[in-house]
Design a protein around this motif. Structure first.
Motif, mmCIF file in Angstrom:
data_model
loop_
_atom_site.group_PDB
_atom_site.id
_atom_site.type_symbol
_atom_site.label_atom_id
_atom_site.label_comp_id
_atom_site.label_asym_id
_atom_site.label_seq_id
_atom_site.Cartn_x
_atom_site.Cartn_y
_atom_site.Cartn_z
ATOM 1 N N CYS A 174 31.448 46.562 25.218
ATOM 2 C CA CYS A 174 31.335 46.881 26.649
ATOM 3 C C CYS A 174 32.704 46.945 27.311
ATOM 4 C CB CYS A 174 30.452 45.843 27.345
ATOM 5 S SG CYS A 174 28.704 45.926 26.908
ATOM 6 N N GLY A 232 34.522 50.073 26.063
ATOM 7 C CA GLY A 232 33.961 51.267 26.702
ATOM 8 C C GLY A 232 34.369 51.395 28.154
ATOM 9 N N ALA A 233 34.388 50.274 28.880
ATOM 10 C CA ALA A 233 34.791 50.322 30.282
ATOM 11 C C ALA A 233 36.255 50.737 30.422
ATOM 12 C CB ALA A 233 34.556 48.965 30.939
ATOM 13 N N GLY A 255 36.531 54.434 29.400
ATOM 14 C CA GLY A 255 35.927 55.268 30.434
ATOM 15 C C GLY A 255 36.765 55.330 31.697
ATOM 16 N N ASN A 289 39.603 57.679 30.971
ATOM 17 C CA ASN A 289 39.094 59.049 30.907
ATOM 18 C C ASN A 289 38.704 59.551 32.296
ATOM 19 O OD1 ASN A 289 38.224 61.429 29.509
ATOM 20 N ND2 ASN A 289 36.109 60.731 29.760
ATOM 21 N N GLY A 290 38.109 58.673 33.111
ATOM 22 C CA GLY A 290 37.755 59.067 34.472
ATOM 23 C C GLY A 290 38.978 59.364 35.325
ATOM 24 N N ARG A 297 32.484 55.664 37.616
ATOM 25 C CA ARG A 297 31.350 56.328 36.966
ATOM 26 C C ARG A 297 31.567 56.464 35.463
ATOM 27 N NH1 ARG A 297 31.647 60.928 39.366
ATOM 28 N NH2 ARG A 297 30.622 60.182 41.274
ATOM 29 N N GLN A 298 32.742 56.914 35.082
ATOM 30 C CA GLN A 298 33.021 57.068 33.660
ATOM 31 C C GLN A 298 33.120 55.708 32.957
ATOM 32 O OE1 GLN A 298 33.367 59.846 31.645
ATOM 33 N NE2 GLN A 298 32.536 60.956 33.391
ATOM 34 N N GLY A 299 33.704 54.718 33.622
ATOM 35 C CA GLY A 299 33.790 53.390 33.014
ATOM 36 C C GLY A 299 32.425 52.787 32.765
ATOM 37 N N SER A 353 29.601 54.427 32.457
ATOM 38 C CA SER A 353 28.875 55.231 31.471
ATOM 39 C C SER A 353 29.301 54.887 30.045
ATOM 40 C CB SER A 353 29.114 56.716 31.748
ATOM 41 O OG SER A 353 28.504 57.520 30.752
ATOM 42 N N TRP A 354 30.613 54.807 29.820
ATOM 43 C CA TRP A 354 31.091 54.485 28.476
ATOM 44 C C TRP A 354 30.775 53.040 28.091
ATOM 45 C CZ3 TRP A 354 32.854 57.332 24.526
ATOM 46 C CH2 TRP A 354 33.200 58.660 24.784
ATOM 47 N N THR A 387 27.175 53.021 27.060
ATOM 48 C CA THR A 387 26.953 53.689 25.771
ATOM 49 C C THR A 387 27.381 52.806 24.602
ATOM 50 O OG1 THR A 387 27.272 55.859 26.787
ATOM 51 C CG2 THR A 387 27.517 55.713 24.401
#
Length: 211
Positions: A84, A87-88, A91, A94-95, A122-124, A126-127, A130
């Motif tokens: 987690c 991914g955060a 993300g 990437n965001g 939002r991207q953080g 989402s990743w 996932t």
């Protein structure tokens, strides 16, 4: 003067003999001929062989039936949490990249800052969702397979990775399930190969020496 020194020496010897702490004193000349080969030095303070103070084994007591390594259930919490957080972080980066690319024609104004923050969050999220879901599925499959087989080896890792990929892509049809299973198999197989690389390289080197 000599009488006083003799008296104090006798008093020390008497107290030493009384309390059991008296020890014979030897001069360097008397100890010069004593062979020390095969003898370990004794501590002058503890009068104990230092070999007994060396701890070659683990200094903790394990419960009956417990292993020295953490099982999959204990590692599941670290795996899910680490996935987690990873991914955060990925993300968010990437965001930020996407937000800067989409708002490159805008000046550094409040609307642009708000759009960048929204894209990063939002991207953080989402990743993080996932990778956290993938880690949760992998941990659940790994613990279940370990309990069912009663063993912990690379077969559990590869099987759990393959089932995780298949279930994660189960909503994409048969082709998606196949692609997810192959991806999980490849990733888990690479991880198992990495963990056993030292053993594999050692076995290959020993076999080459034989020939």
């Amino acid at each position: 003067m000599d009488n006083n020194s003799q008296g104090s020496g006798g008093m020390k010897g008497g107290f030493g003999g009384m309390f059991g702490g008296g020890a014979p004193e030897y001069s360097n000349t008397e100890l010069a001929g004593v062979p020390l080969t095969g003898m370990s030095p004794l501590s002058p303070y503890l009068n104990v062989d230092p070999r007994y103070l060396v701890q070659d084994n683990d200094e903790f007591i394990l419960p009956t039936g417990a292993s020295k390594t953490r099982g999959r259930f204990e590692l599941a919490f670290f795996t899910i949490g680490g996935s987690c957080i990873t991914g955060a972080a990925f993300g968010a980066v990437n965001g930020l990249r996407m937000g800067l690319k989409e708002t490159k024609d805008m000046g550094w104004t409040k609307p642009r800052n708000v759009q960048l923050i929204n894209m990063v969050t939002r991207q953080g999220a989402s990743w993080a969702n996932t990778l956290g879901s993938v880690a949760l599925l992998y941990s659940v499959f790994g613990v279940a397979i370990e309990k069912a087989r009663g063993a912990e080896d690379d077969i559990n890792t590869v099987t759990a990775g393959t089932l995780t990929g298949m279930l994660f892509k189960s909503g994409s049809g048969i082709k998606g399930v196949a692609r997810g299973g192959l991806a999980g198999l490849a990733l888990s197989g690479a991880y198992a190969l990495y963990n056993n690389w030292d053993h594999i390289s050692g076995s290959s080197s020993s076999s080459s020496r034989l020939y």
